[in-house]
Design a protein around this motif. Structure first.
Motif, PDB file in Angstrom:
ATOM      1  N   UNK A   2      77.442  89.834  22.415  1.00  0.00           N
ATOM      2  CA  UNK A   2      77.027  88.567  23.022  1.00  0.00           C
ATOM      3  C   UNK A   2      76.071  88.801  24.182  1.00  0.00           C
ATOM      4  N   UNK A   3      76.327  89.843  24.967  1.00  0.00           N
ATOM      5  CA  UNK A   3      75.485  90.103  26.133  1.00  0.00           C
ATOM      6  C   UNK A   3      74.066  90.493  25.734  1.00  0.00           C
ATOM      7  N   UNK A   4      73.935  91.340  24.699  1.00  0.00           N
ATOM      8  CA  UNK A   4      72.595  91.803  24.335  1.00  0.00           C
ATOM      9  C   UNK A   4      71.829  90.772  23.513  1.00  0.00           C
ATOM     10  N   UNK A   5      72.474  89.672  23.139  1.00  0.00           N
ATOM     11  CA  UNK A   5      71.765  88.582  22.457  1.00  0.00           C
ATOM     12  C   UNK A   5      71.624  87.359  23.355  1.00  0.00           C
ATOM     13  N   UNK A   6      71.946  87.494  24.630  1.00  0.00           N
ATOM     14  CA  UNK A   6      71.905  86.353  25.542  1.00  0.00           C
ATOM     15  C   UNK A   6      70.584  86.302  26.297  1.00  0.00           C
ATOM     16  N   UNK A  52      88.311  93.799  19.724  1.00  0.00           N
ATOM     17  CA  UNK A  52      86.897  93.990  19.416  1.00  0.00           C
ATOM     18  C   UNK A  52      86.486  95.455  19.520  1.00  0.00           C
ATOM     19  N   UNK A  53      85.556  95.837  18.668  1.00  0.00           N
ATOM     20  CA  UNK A  53      84.954  97.162  18.777  1.00  0.00           C
ATOM     21  C   UNK A  53      84.050  97.205  20.005  1.00  0.00           C
ATOM     22  N   UNK A  54      83.581  98.374  20.357  1.00  0.00           N
ATOM     23  CA  UNK A  54      82.665  98.499  21.490  1.00  0.00           C
ATOM     24  C   UNK A  54      81.397  97.688  21.235  1.00  0.00           C
ATOM     25  N   UNK A  55      80.870  97.749  20.030  1.00  0.00           N
ATOM     26  CA  UNK A  55      79.671  96.981  19.701  1.00  0.00           C
ATOM     27  C   UNK A  55      79.952  95.482  19.802  1.00  0.00           C
ATOM     28  N   UNK A  66      68.594  98.241  19.261  1.00  0.00           N
ATOM     29  CA  UNK A  66      68.776  99.434  20.090  1.00  0.00           C
ATOM     30  C   UNK A  66      70.234  99.836  20.206  1.00  0.00           C
ATOM     31  N   UNK A  67      71.110  98.841  20.322  1.00  0.00           N
ATOM     32  CA  UNK A  67      72.545  99.119  20.379  1.00  0.00           C
ATOM     33  C   UNK A  67      73.027  99.767  19.091  1.00  0.00           C
ATOM     34  N   UNK A  68      72.614  99.201  17.970  1.00  0.00           N
ATOM     35  CA  UNK A  68      73.037  99.745  16.670  1.00  0.00           C
ATOM     36  C   UNK A  68      72.511 101.176  16.473  1.00  0.00           C
ATOM     37  N   UNK A  69      71.262 101.410  16.836  1.00  0.00           N
ATOM     38  CA  UNK A  69      70.688 102.750  16.666  1.00  0.00           C
ATOM     39  C   UNK A  69      71.419 103.776  17.533  1.00  0.00           C
ATOM     40  N   UNK A  70      71.765 103.374  18.757  1.00  0.00           N
ATOM     41  CA  UNK A  70      72.426 104.335  19.654  1.00  0.00           C
ATOM     42  C   UNK A  70      73.815 104.708  19.158  1.00  0.00           C
ATOM     43  N   UNK A  71      74.615 103.726  18.789  1.00  0.00           N
ATOM     44  CA  UNK A  71      75.986 104.060  18.366  1.00  0.00           C
ATOM     45  C   UNK A  71      75.970 104.815  17.034  1.00  0.00           C
ATOM     46  N   UNK A  72      74.987 104.537  16.192  1.00  0.00           N
ATOM     47  CA  UNK A  72      74.893 105.281  14.936  1.00  0.00           C
ATOM     48  C   UNK A  72      74.590 106.747  15.199  1.00  0.00           C
ATOM     49  N   UNK A  73      73.717 107.015  16.156  1.00  0.00           N
ATOM     50  CA  UNK A  73      73.345 108.390  16.448  1.00  0.00           C
ATOM     51  C   UNK A  73      74.313 109.136  17.336  1.00  0.00           C
ATOM     52  N   UNK A  74      75.252 108.434  17.969  1.00  0.00           N
ATOM     53  CA  UNK A  74      76.175 109.089  18.915  1.00  0.00           C
ATOM     54  C   UNK A  74      77.630 108.770  18.596  1.00  0.00           C
ATOM     55  N   UNK A  75      77.939 108.490  17.343  1.00  0.00           N
ATOM     56  CA  UNK A  75      79.285 108.061  16.979  1.00  0.00           C
ATOM     57  C   UNK A  75      80.330 109.108  17.343  1.00  0.00           C
ATOM     58  N   UNK A  76      80.082 110.373  17.046  1.00  0.00           N
ATOM     59  CA  UNK A  76      81.074 111.423  17.321  1.00  0.00           C
ATOM     60  C   UNK A  76      81.318 111.554  18.826  1.00  0.00           C
ATOM     61  N   UNK A  77      80.243 111.538  19.611  1.00  0.00           N
ATOM     62  CA  UNK A  77      80.387 111.641  21.064  1.00  0.00           C
ATOM     63  C   UNK A  77      81.175 110.462  21.625  1.00  0.00           C
ATOM     64  N   UNK A  78      80.848 109.247  21.175  1.00  0.00           N
ATOM     65  CA  UNK A  78      81.517 108.054  21.692  1.00  0.00           C
ATOM     66  C   UNK A  78      82.977 108.016  21.277  1.00  0.00           C
ATOM     67  N   UNK A  98      72.232  96.998  32.009  1.00  0.00           N
ATOM     68  CA  UNK A  98      71.802  98.387  32.032  1.00  0.00           C
ATOM     69  C   UNK A  98      71.202  98.765  30.683  1.00  0.00           C
ATOM     70  N   UNK A  99      70.588  99.960  30.619  1.00  0.00           N
ATOM     71  CA  UNK A  99      70.051 100.389  29.336  1.00  0.00           C
ATOM     72  C   UNK A  99      71.193 100.695  28.376  1.00  0.00           C
ATOM     73  N   UNK A 100      70.880 100.795  27.096  1.00  0.00           N
ATOM     74  CA  UNK A 100      71.910 100.893  26.066  1.00  0.00           C
ATOM     75  C   UNK A 100      72.859 102.072  26.277  1.00  0.00           C
ATOM     76  N   UNK A 101      72.367 103.304  26.517  1.00  0.00           N
ATOM     77  CA  UNK A 101      73.326 104.417  26.688  1.00  0.00           C
ATOM     78  C   UNK A 101      74.330 104.170  27.812  1.00  0.00           C
ATOM     79  N   UNK A 102      73.841 103.680  28.958  1.00  0.00           N
ATOM     80  CA  UNK A 102      74.757 103.418  30.070  1.00  0.00           C
ATOM     81  C   UNK A 102      75.702 102.278  29.732  1.00  0.00           C
ATOM     82  N   UNK A 103      75.177 101.240  29.103  1.00  0.00           N
ATOM     83  CA  UNK A 103      75.987 100.078  28.743  1.00  0.00           C
ATOM     84  C   UNK A 103      77.144 100.475  27.825  1.00  0.00           C
ATOM     85  N   UNK A 104      76.853 101.285  26.821  1.00  0.00           N
ATOM     86  CA  UNK A 104      77.883 101.678  25.859  1.00  0.00           C
ATOM     87  C   UNK A 104      78.912 102.586  26.513  1.00  0.00           C
TER      88      UNK A 104
END
Length: 419
Positions: A265-269, A257-260, A153-165, A276-282
């Motif tokens: 570590x947190x999203x694999x713990x 470190x990059x944002x991802x 989910x993290x990877x999908x979100x940053x891929x789809x919102x790279x310009x905004x982020x 929080x959900x991925x958009x808020x977390x990022x």
């Protein structure tokens, strides 16, 4: 004629002994072995050390070179565990098969399943054709099907919102927050004097209210300062990239470190259900990266300041009252035999064994930042009453890491190879 026992005759390399005993287990443990037939590094780290040899309880197995009088005991311990290790290997194959069938891609299977397979082996023996798949599916569900964000989910979100982020990063780093409160009467050393035995909550609250943490980060944007604190390899902290991938085995220093990578570590713990959900977390991490200490909360920033001040004792000697945090941390450090041994080793020892001891303060600050950052992500503030446990626990973790590095170097030295 007298017999002179050399150092090599009095002890044998631990790694060599483990490899010899392992080879006697045969093909049954092949899923836990490398191409040369030796146990994988993760097999030693996750199974043999903590579950079979248990060097904390059996210190005779802990050193890089094992005394000749303990050689047979170490070999016997691994040989006796052979049936359980064979069943562990068989369970690992079952779990990997079920993982593929379920289409799971998150996490490293060895990290996630090795110890669970050992548990299955001890509880149920070797996998039974009638029940193995069901039991493996239950383990996978427990490991993977928890609530909270995932790597996918993290990877999908940053891929789809790279310009905004990227725009949000530019904005956050163009206008970083600046502390404006003047210093208050309470100094970090005042709280450190009390926190190990009777933490003064009022003093801790005063440090937070006075923005002592933010003010303590004021010089991190000066050339070389953040690098000297162990938080970056750069001369000046740089705006992070959004990123895409990450690996726990090769994460850069915190500020590099990059944002991802900061969130990986947190999203694999096991605590990801508290995130929080991925958009808020990022988006929160984007903002956090531009803050003092690259943290979002003043409480965490104060903890970083306290940690840096407390660990001055590791380099400069005890300071403050005997029962205070600085003196207690120094006492724990001085009790470590490996520290004295590493300091006697030549500075040319590879992998930075000697440098790791010399640079303990920087290693401590990195580990403390990771711990504080993780608690921020889980909205778990550190209280005054918890502070000593955090400071002491970080030093214990650093010591364990450095012990492992020294032991590996000594194993190579005992085997006659290059250090």
């Amino acid at each position: 004629m007298s017999t002179v026992h050399t150092r090599a005759e009095a002890a044998l390399p631990r790694g060599l002994l483990i490899a010899q005993a392992w080879s006697g287990l045969g093909d049954a443990v092949a899923p836990l072995s490398n191409a040369a037939g030796r146990p994988l590094a993760r097999t030693v780290k996750l199974i043999l050390d903590p579950l079979v040899l248990r060097p904390v309880l059996n210190p005779r197995f802990a050193a890089g070179a094992v005394g000749i009088e303990h050689v047979d005991a170490l070999r016997d311990r691994i040989t006796e565990a052979g049936p359980v290790l064979a069943a562990t290997a068989a369970w690992f194959l079952v779990l990997k098969k079920e993982r593929r069938r379920a289409g799971i891609t998150d996490g490293n299977p060895q990290d996630l399943y090795f110890q669970r397979c050992f548990e299955l082996a001890n509880t149920h023996g070797a996998p039974h054709p009638d029940t193995a798949a069901r039991r493996a599916a239950a383990v996978l569900a427990e490991v993977h099907q928890q609530d909270g964000p995932t790597v996918g989910g993290l990877r999908d979100f940053v891929t789809g919102h790279d310009a905004e982020l990227t725009r949000l990063l530019d904005l956050a780093w163009t206008h970083p927050p600046v502390p404006r409160r003047a210093p208050g009467p309470v100094r970090p050393s005042d709280f450190l004097a009390t926190c190990a035995t009777k933490p003064d909550r009022a003093r801790f609250a005063a440090l937070v209210a006075d923005l002592a943490g933010s003010r303590g980060a004021a010089d991190l944007d000066q050339p070389g300062v953040a690098r000297e604190r162990g938080l970056t390899d750069l001369d000046l902290p740089a705006r992070p990239m959004v990123g895409l991938g990450a690996s726990k085995q090769s994460l850069p220093k915190p500020f590099d470190r990059s944002i991802v990578e900061r969130l990986f570590a947190a999203v694999t713990s096991a605590f990801r259900d508290s995130l929080d959900d991925v958009p808020a977390l990022v988006r929160q991490e984007v903002s956090r990266s531009a803050g003092p200490w690259q943290l979002a909360e003043e409480t965490g920033r104060v903890v970083l300041v306290l940690g840096w001040e407390a660990t001055a004792a590791l380099v400069d000697g005890p300071s403050g009252p005997a029962g205070g945090a600085t003196a207690r941390l120094r006492l724990r450090w001085d009790r470590e035999a490996y520290v004295h041994r590493a300091l006697r080793m030549p500075s040319s020892v590879p992998e930075g064994v000697r440098a790791a001891v010399d640079g303990v303060r920087e290693a401590y600050q990195r580990r403390l930042w990771v711990r504080v950052h993780g608690r921020e992500l889980r909205h778990d503030d550190i209280t005054a009453d918890e502070l000593w446990d955090v400071l002491d626990g970080v030093l214990r973790s650093v010591i364990l890491d450095q012990r492992d590095r020294l032991r590996s170097a000594l194993e190579r030295q005992s085997a006659g190879g290059p250090l």
